[in-house]
Design an enzyme around this catalytic site. Structure first.
Site, PDB file in Angstrom:
ATOM      1  CD  GLU A  87      -2.409  -0.976   2.874  1.00 20.05           C
ATOM      2  OE1 GLU A  87      -3.047  -1.952   3.246  1.00 20.05           O
ATOM      3  OE2 GLU A  87      -2.265   0.054   3.559  1.00 20.05           O
ATOM      4  CB  CYS A 113       2.178   7.188   3.743  1.00 17.26           C
ATOM      5  SG  CYS A 113       2.461   5.847   4.877  1.00 17.26           S
ATOM      6  CB  CYS A 120       6.469  -5.858   9.147  1.00 22.75           C
ATOM      7  SG  CYS A 120       7.614  -5.009  10.247  1.00 22.75           S
ATOM      8  CB  CYS A 124       3.867  -3.985  16.396  1.00 18.54           C
ATOM      9  SG  CYS A 124       5.519  -3.316  16.171  1.00 18.54           S
ATOM     10  CB  CYS A 127       1.079  -3.460  13.392  1.00 19.85           C
ATOM     11  SG  CYS A 127       1.424  -3.163  11.655  1.00 19.85           S
ATOM     12  CB  CYS A 344       0.235   1.199   6.464  1.00 23.10           C
ATOM     13  SG  CYS A 344       0.281   2.428   5.169  1.00 23.10           S
TER      14      CYS A 344
HETATM   15  N1  SAH Z   1       7.597  -0.056  10.731  1.00 22.42           N
HETATM   16  C1  SAH Z   1       7.713   1.335  10.890  1.00 22.42           C
HETATM   17  C2  SAH Z   1       6.978   2.133   9.829  1.00 22.42           C
HETATM   18  C3  SAH Z   1       5.668   1.577   9.411  1.00 22.42           C
HETATM   19  S1  SAH Z   1       4.389   1.464  10.641  1.00 22.42           S
HETATM   20  C4  SAH Z   1       7.269   1.762  12.268  1.00 22.42           C
HETATM   21  O1  SAH Z   1       6.700   0.955  12.996  1.00 22.42           O
HETATM   22  O2  SAH Z   1       7.522   2.907  12.614  1.00 22.42           O
HETATM   23  C5  SAH Z   1       3.832   3.128  10.572  1.00 22.42           C
HETATM   24  C6  SAH Z   1       2.954   3.564  11.713  1.00 22.42           C
HETATM   25  O3  SAH Z   1       1.672   2.928  11.649  1.00 22.42           O
HETATM   26  C7  SAH Z   1       3.548   3.229  13.074  1.00 22.42           C
HETATM   27  O4  SAH Z   1       3.760   4.381  13.841  1.00 22.42           O
HETATM   28  C8  SAH Z   1       2.486   2.337  13.663  1.00 22.42           C
HETATM   29  O5  SAH Z   1       2.410   2.533  15.008  1.00 22.42           O
HETATM   30  C9  SAH Z   1       1.224   2.759  12.944  1.00 22.42           C
HETATM   31  N2  SAH Z   1       0.164   1.758  13.079  1.00 22.42           N
HETATM   32  C10 SAH Z   1       0.243   0.423  12.982  1.00 22.42           C
HETATM   33  N3  SAH Z   1      -0.935  -0.154  13.242  1.00 22.42           N
HETATM   34  C11 SAH Z   1      -1.798   0.846  13.509  1.00 22.42           C
HETATM   35  C12 SAH Z   1      -3.185   0.910  13.851  1.00 22.42           C
HETATM   36  N4  SAH Z   1      -3.927  -0.190  13.952  1.00 22.42           N
HETATM   37  N5  SAH Z   1      -3.738   2.121  14.065  1.00 22.42           N
HETATM   38  C13 SAH Z   1      -3.017   3.254  13.942  1.00 22.42           C
HETATM   39  N6  SAH Z   1      -1.706   3.276  13.607  1.00 22.42           N
HETATM   40  C14 SAH Z   1      -1.115   2.078  13.410  1.00 22.42           C
HETATM   41 FE1  SF4 Z   2       6.253  -3.580  11.448  1.00 22.65          FE
HETATM   42 FE2  SF4 Z   2       3.766  -2.739  11.891  1.00 22.65          FE
HETATM   43 FE3  SF4 Z   2       5.508  -2.821  13.883  1.00 22.65          FE
HETATM   44 FE4  SF4 Z   2       5.811  -0.971  11.947  1.00 22.65          FE
HETATM   45  S1  SF4 Z   2       4.122  -1.122  13.371  1.00 22.65           S
HETATM   46  S2  SF4 Z   2       7.395  -2.301  12.835  1.00 22.65           S
HETATM   47  S3  SF4 Z   2       5.065  -2.163  10.176  1.00 22.65           S
HETATM   48  S4  SF4 Z   2       4.775  -4.601  12.743  1.00 22.65           S
END
Ligand code: SAH
Ligand code: SF4
Length: 356
Positions: A87, A113, A120, A124, A127, A344
């Site tokens: 995306e 973005c 990944c 997390c 995520c 994302c």
């Molecule tokens: N991996 C990198 C960049 C991609 S994630 C990182 O973690 O910084 C980009 C952002 O999307 C991160 O700050 C993450 O916290 C956010 N994100 C992931 N899942 C989300 C959700 N369900 N709602 C809102 N933000 C989210």
């Molecule tokens: Fe990976 Fe999602 Fe964690 Fe960013 S927030 S590091 S994309 S698992």
């Protein structure tokens, strides 16, 4: 198989395209005039055009879905040459600028973005991208092509000032080599000329890679996805914290070369009843002491099956007020394109679901 021309800097191309000024012309065709065939590069000799056409691809991915949000943000789903999808989102913000006579002119400010990996490894808990596991790194060309196609799709002029945030799918610092290559390609003045100062790398905090990135001295901005202020909670939300704890991240950030006018951004995803309390805000202020920083609060965006909940607006505002009162710069990221699942990973998941 043909090579992807968007993988290369001008310097790389000069190794096999001579004389040098041809490379400059080719860059201008690729990034400023956005041609899709070498045969259309009119000031390049015909035999060279054919050779390039035989050797290189200009486009390797297709837009398979496009969703426009009520606020004008556009979310794209790209299908890569091997069928995987990633995306990217074009975010539009209104910006004010003043005319010479003092009247206000409204400008549209664009931020794109982009994704850096398919899936990944970081895993997390909140995520959606993490749920599908890791599939592969994107090449530099695939990172670059997301932007080129979005420019193309929106008829953006090459001289349009656009910001890039590496906040799409994937952990950019886990794909550092290709990321650094893409940053260089974007900033080329014969190409899109997006200065590194307009590019922000967001990381979950791979401290050793932050140090490597610092050594490359690319001039980009850094954003840290912090989300928790003590190791115990952060470890639960972000398992990577076992390898790189908060102290190691702060140490790497302190050593990071920051553009004088800029600050390191700390992203703090607020999750209801998990990290939305003022005690956390207090610890955050302490943690940031002495670091030129700004905090960006993000509402957790729930998805089907997610174990967490969106925080209340009142709690987010209270959290912000606490930080502001302590002199910490703090913005709330408005949920841009919430109606198109702008966090994302969410569009991709929706699309995969529909296919099954
Ligand atoms: N991996 C990198 C960049 C991609 S994630 C990182 O973690 O910084 C980009 C952002 O999307 C991160 O700050 C993450 O916290 C956010 N994100 C992931 N899942 C989300 C959700 N369900 N709602 C809102 N933000 C989210
Ligand atoms: Fe990976 Fe999602 Fe964690 Fe960013 S927030 S590091 S994309 S698992």
């Amino acid at each position: 198989m043909k090579k992807h021309i968007l993988n290369y800097t001008k310097k790389d191309l000069e190794e096999f395209i001579q004389p040098k000024f041809r490379v400059k012309q080719i860059f201008s065709w690729l990034y400023q005039k956005k041609v899709k065939s070498f045969l259309d590069m009119q000031n390049i000799p015909k035999d060279m055009r054919q050779k390039l056409e035989d050797k290189f691809d200009i486009r390797t991915m297709q837009i398979v879905s496009k969703q426009v949000s009520r606020d004008g943000s556009i979310k794209y789903l790209f299908k890569l040459h091997d069928g995987h999808t990633v995306e990217a989102v074009l975010l539009k913000m209104k910006d004010k600028e003043y005319n010479e006579d003092g009247s206000i002119k409204h400008l549209e400010k664009y931020t794109v973005c982009v994704s850096s990996q398919v899936g990944c490894k970081v895993g997390c808990a909140f995520c959606l991208t993490a749920k599908g596991g890791f599939i592969r790194d994107l090449s530099a060309g695939e990172i670059v092509e997301q932007i080129v196609q979005i420019y193309d799709n929106n008829n953006l002029e090459a001289n349009r000032r656009v910001n890039i945030v590496y906040m799409g799918m994937g952990e950019p610092l886990d794909n550092l080599e290709n990321l650094a290559q893409a940053i260089k390609i974007f900033s080329d003045i014969d190409g899109l000329a997006i200065s590194p100062h307009r590019q922000t790398v967001s990381t979950s905090g791979l401290s050793s890679k932050i140090e490597k990135l610092a050594k490359l001295d690319l001039g980009i901005n850094l954003a840290i996805s912090l989300h928790a202020v003590d190791d115990e909670l952060r470890q639960k939300l972000m398992p990577i914290n076992k390898a790189y704890n908060i102290a190691s991240i702060m140490e790497a950030v302190r050593n990071f070369p920051v553009n004088l006018r800029k600050k390191v951004m700390f992203e703090y995803l607020i999750i209801k009843d998990v990290n939305d309390d003022l005690e956390s805000a207090k610890k955050l202020v302490k943690l940031l002491n002495g670091i030129p920083s700004k905090v960006n609060l993000i509402y957790f965006n729930p998805y089907e099956g997610s174990e967490f909940q969106r925080p209340s607006e009142a709690d987010v505002k209270k959290f912000q007020k606490y930080l502001l009162d302590k002199g910490v710069l703090c913005t709330i990221r408005e949920s841009k394109g919430l109606d198109i699942s702008a966090a994302c990973g969410q569009l991709r998941e929706q699309n995969l679901g529909e296919k099954q």
